[in-house]
Design an enzyme around this catalytic site. Structure first.
Site, PDB file in Angstrom:
ATOM      1  N   HIS A  83      28.463  28.948  28.048  1.00  0.00           N
ATOM      2  CA  HIS A  83      27.394  27.995  27.724  1.00  0.00           C
ATOM      3  C   HIS A  83      26.040  28.456  28.254  1.00  0.00           C
ATOM      4  O   HIS A  83      25.002  27.993  27.781  1.00  0.00           O
ATOM      5  CB  HIS A  83      27.743  26.576  28.184  1.00  0.00           C
ATOM      6  CG  HIS A  83      27.708  26.328  29.655  1.00  0.00           C
ATOM      7  ND1 HIS A  83      28.822  26.378  30.467  1.00  0.00           N
ATOM      8  CD2 HIS A  83      26.682  25.988  30.463  1.00  0.00           C
ATOM      9  CE1 HIS A  83      28.486  26.081  31.704  1.00  0.00           C
ATOM     10  NE2 HIS A  83      27.187  25.843  31.739  1.00  0.00           N
ATOM     11  N   ASP A 219      35.196  29.779  29.718  1.00  0.00           N
ATOM     12  CA  ASP A 219      33.735  29.653  29.723  1.00  0.00           C
ATOM     13  C   ASP A 219      33.072  30.883  30.349  1.00  0.00           C
ATOM     14  O   ASP A 219      32.644  30.862  31.497  1.00  0.00           O
ATOM     15  CB  ASP A 219      33.340  28.380  30.477  1.00  0.00           C
ATOM     16  CG  ASP A 219      31.935  27.918  30.131  1.00  0.00           C
ATOM     17  OD1 ASP A 219      31.181  28.712  29.544  1.00  0.00           O
ATOM     18  OD2 ASP A 219      31.589  26.779  30.456  1.00  0.00           O
ATOM     19  N   SER A 639      26.086  26.923  37.040  1.00  0.00           N
ATOM     20  CA  SER A 639      26.895  27.450  35.942  1.00  0.00           C
ATOM     21  C   SER A 639      26.802  28.970  35.911  1.00  0.00           C
ATOM     22  O   SER A 639      25.714  29.533  35.906  1.00  0.00           O
ATOM     23  CB  SER A 639      26.399  26.886  34.611  1.00  0.00           C
ATOM     24  OG  SER A 639      26.644  25.508  34.527  1.00  0.00           O
TER      25      SER A 639
END
Length: 703
Positions: A83, A219, A639
């Site tokens: 992402h 991810d 992240s």
């Protein structure tokens, strides 16, 4: 003996601070914190964290100003989340070559894809310059203070550039402005996409699973840093650039982890507000989060309707949809958590303790003399303005293409042409937006703003809609799009000729919107400045009241370390477990016919159904472990942060928090707050068995 006594005293003080809480700056890591890390299982010397040639901080990067990443090879490969690479992957995707849908693997350097406006930044040095900042800001108003800090930033940047022209300095406030640190960075701006799995796996679970546990999302995405071939240093994109060769990189481990093992996350957490007053938390819940949820409910529904109807539109808006949905759901979860744990009441009770401490004259000084009555009054005065500006930002800022252009042409657009004949002209990006979607979104934003914001905070255009268009926002928007040339390719606008410039109704809309925003801003700024002063004093009072404990500053997108253990949590009768397996993803894949978030390509089901996962399966469980939990302290910006074991080896990438603790940005719940990471062995398995990326696996050399 004296040193031992100090360490013991420090550990006793730290024992009231749970090991899993804290976003610690590395350059001044408290001794007591390091000693606690060792007690928990960290096995490296302290200088392996910072300030040595092979320190971990040397290969953790700020990824494009909104995520984190880690260098994992001698040729500059960088791991981050899928992402985090989403916008880059999306920008290279077309209906004919949909890398978002089908994934991407560059089989050679020449196939690696460059990305505009992306970069990685390495932190080179950090130090406390509070006394210097205080000397140049003392007695000045807020604007003058900011100008003085900007001047100092430029001065320090000039100083480091004399040593190395590729360096620059940023000055950031810590502890609500009670401290200031200067950080030296080096940015590499040639960053190329190397590998991504299909979205079905990189975003497996979609919005259904976002912020949830258990998770099976793979991810990750892979980029490569490119450098000047002569210096191995930063360079703007050029076909002649070569892969960057770092001195050190993160060792990638196939050994895995078990329940209770030490785990450490290093990255760039964005923003937390854990020193925020109870009044500030109430505003966050009732105004900021609530307006975001309400407006994005409408926006996301419109985007989804058009995206579902067209593959081209899906590609155009997918990045925008995902970004908007992420913090829409975060705000929902945060409000739920604030209420479920009674956070505002808890914070008020803690503030009562600070009041009692301050009631002793010896504890009160100009830095800690918090006026709680004034603070409450300021937040009450601020509420209607914060409500209006929150709706303005959610409704008009970077929303539809029309509104974006209307604002941009009035605010911050660089004119073209000669000094005597300057004009503004938009680049043709008509392949990036859908006209009918844009119209519907613009009309919906106007209508919703009018319904939720008092007339005193509405621009003049709303009176026009009410009188000339009988309150019909769709009719007004259709007229606006037909009469304005903002979306007409090749139109030149001449801002120096204000009369003709403002004849365009779209330009007028932008002018009125910005005028209203400035008016609200002029009213809210002095109140916010006063609130900031009281919040600063409240933070200082807390630090002094608890001076026997180490305290970390709120996150501000500077490098931080958090540590703790691998492990799950209990909530009611639910035992989270601490990792997920292929069977759990296969169970969800079976629901793909009814839930698009769980729909995958047949090859993915085959890969997850393997009987043996070779070197990537866990030696203890004999399974491929997909995602896992630690109690490391993270937030947005983390992240892509590398997750290390006690030996400093990479075992995963952080990508999410859990739903049960979404108020952790303002209050860390040691029982519930968890960091969700993708197991690095799952990453490597997909690179190997799906991507057949032999050259990358060899380059990384996992052990």
């Amino acid at each position: 003996m004296k040193k031992t006594a100090l360490i013991v005293a420090g550990l006793m003080a730290l024992s009231t601070v749970h090991a899993d809480e804290g976003m610690w700056t590395l350059y001044n890591l408290p001794d007591a914190v390091y000693e606690q890390m060792v007690n928990e299982g960290f096995q490296l010397p302290c200088d392996m964290l910072y300030n040595s040639p092979n320190a971990i901080s040397n290969y953790v990067v700020n990824f494009s100003g909104y995520c984190s990443g880690v260098v994992v090879s001698p040729d500059g490969l960088v791991f981050t989340n899928h992402h985090c690479g989403f916008s880059a992957i999306n920008s290279h995707s077309t209906v004919e070559h949909d890398y978002m849908l089908n994934g991407f693997y560059a089989k050679s350097y020449s196939e690696e894809l460059p990305n505009e406006k992306m970069f990685v930044s390495f932190m080179k040095e950090q130090k406390d310059i509070t006394s210097r900042v205080n000397a140049i800001t003392r007695g000045k108003e807020t604007d003058a203070q900011e100008a003085a800090i900007d001047s100092l930033t430029n001065l320090l940047t000039d100083s480091v550039k004399r040593i190395d022209k590729t360096l620059h300095v940023e000055i950031d406030p810590f502890y609500e402005g009670n401290k200031y640190f200067a950080t030296v960075y080096q940015d590499f701006k040639d960053l190329r996409l190397v590998f991504t799995v299909p979205k079905s796996m990189g975003k497996f679970g979609g919005e259904t699973d976002n912020w949830m546990w258990p998770r099976q999302t793979c991810d990750f995405s892979v980029f490569r840093i490119y450098a000047d071939p002569k210096t191995n240093g930063p360079a703007d994109y050029s076909p002649s650039n070569v892969p960057y060769h770092p001195e050190h990189w993160a060792p990638v481990s196939l050994e895995g982890y078990k329940d209770g093992d030490f785990a450490m996350t290093v990255g760039y957490p964005g923003t937390t507000n854990r020193y925020l007053s109870s009044y500030g938390i109430k505003q966050r819940r009732d105004i900021e989060n609530t307006s975001r949820i309400q407006v994005r409910d409408i926006k996301l529904a419109i985007l989804k309707k058009y995206m579902d109807a067209s593959e081209k539109t899906r590609i155009q808006y997918e990045d925008s949809y995902v970004g908007s949905a992420n913090y829409w759901k975060n705000s929902i979860g945060m409000n739920k958590c604030i209420d479920s744990i009674g956070l505002i009441r808890q914070k008020a009770e803690y503030e009562a303790k600070i009041r009692a401490w301050l009631s002793n004259p010896k504890n009160k000084n100009s830095a800690t003399d918090v006026d709680f009555a004034l603070l409450e009054q300021l937040y009450n005065r601020n509420a209607p303005l914060a409500h209006a500006i929150g709706y303005w930002q959610e409704s008009f800022w970077k929303n539809s293409e029309f509104l974006t252009r209307a604002i941009k042409i009035n605010f911050g657009m660089q004119p073209k042409g000669t000094p005597d004949n300057q004009y503004c002209e938009f680049d043709d990006n008509s392949n990036e937006w859908n006209l009918e979607l844009d119209k519907e979104l613009t009309a919906a934003m106007f209508k919703n703003y009018a319904a939720n914001v008092p007339e005193e905070y509405q621009p003049e255009l709303f009176k026009t809609i009410k009188t000339k268009f009988k309150g019909n926002y769709e009719k007004y928007t259709a007229w606006l799009y037909s009469k304005s040339k903002l979306l007409v390719k090749g139109t030149k606008f001449y801002p120096d000729n204000q009369k003709d410039f403002l004849k365009d109704p779209g330009v007028q809309v932008g002018f009125q919107l910005m005028l209203q925003y400035a008016e609200i801003g002029s009213q809210i700024k002095p109140i916010m400045d006063s609130i900031a002063q009281q919040e600063k004093k409240l933070c200082q009072a807390k630090l002094e009241m608890e001076m026997n404990k180490p305290h970390y500053s709120d996150a501000n997108f500077t490098m931080r370390l958090s540590y703790g253990q691998v492990g799950g949590y209990m909530i009611g009768n639910f035992n989270s477990g601490y990792y997920t397996t292929t069977q759990s993803i296969l169970d969800k894949m079976k629901q793909g016919a009814n839930n698009a978030d769980y729909k995958v390509e047949p090859i993915m089901e085959q890969l997850m159904s393997a009987k043996n996962f070779g070197p990537y399966q866990d030696k203890r469980t004999k399974q491929l472990q997909l995602c896992f939990l630690t109690n490391n302290d993270i937030t947005g910006g983390n992240s892509g942060s590398p997750m290390f074991d006690g030996k400093g080896r990479l075992i995963g990438l952080a990508f999410d928090g859990n739903w049960d603790s979404l108020s952790s940005d303002i209050n860390f719940d040691t029982h519930l707050a968890r960091c969700i990471g993708v197991d690095i062995r799952y990453v490597l398995y997909m690179m190997d068995k799906w991507g057949h990326a032999d050259r990358l696996i060899k380059e990384i050399s996992p052990k």
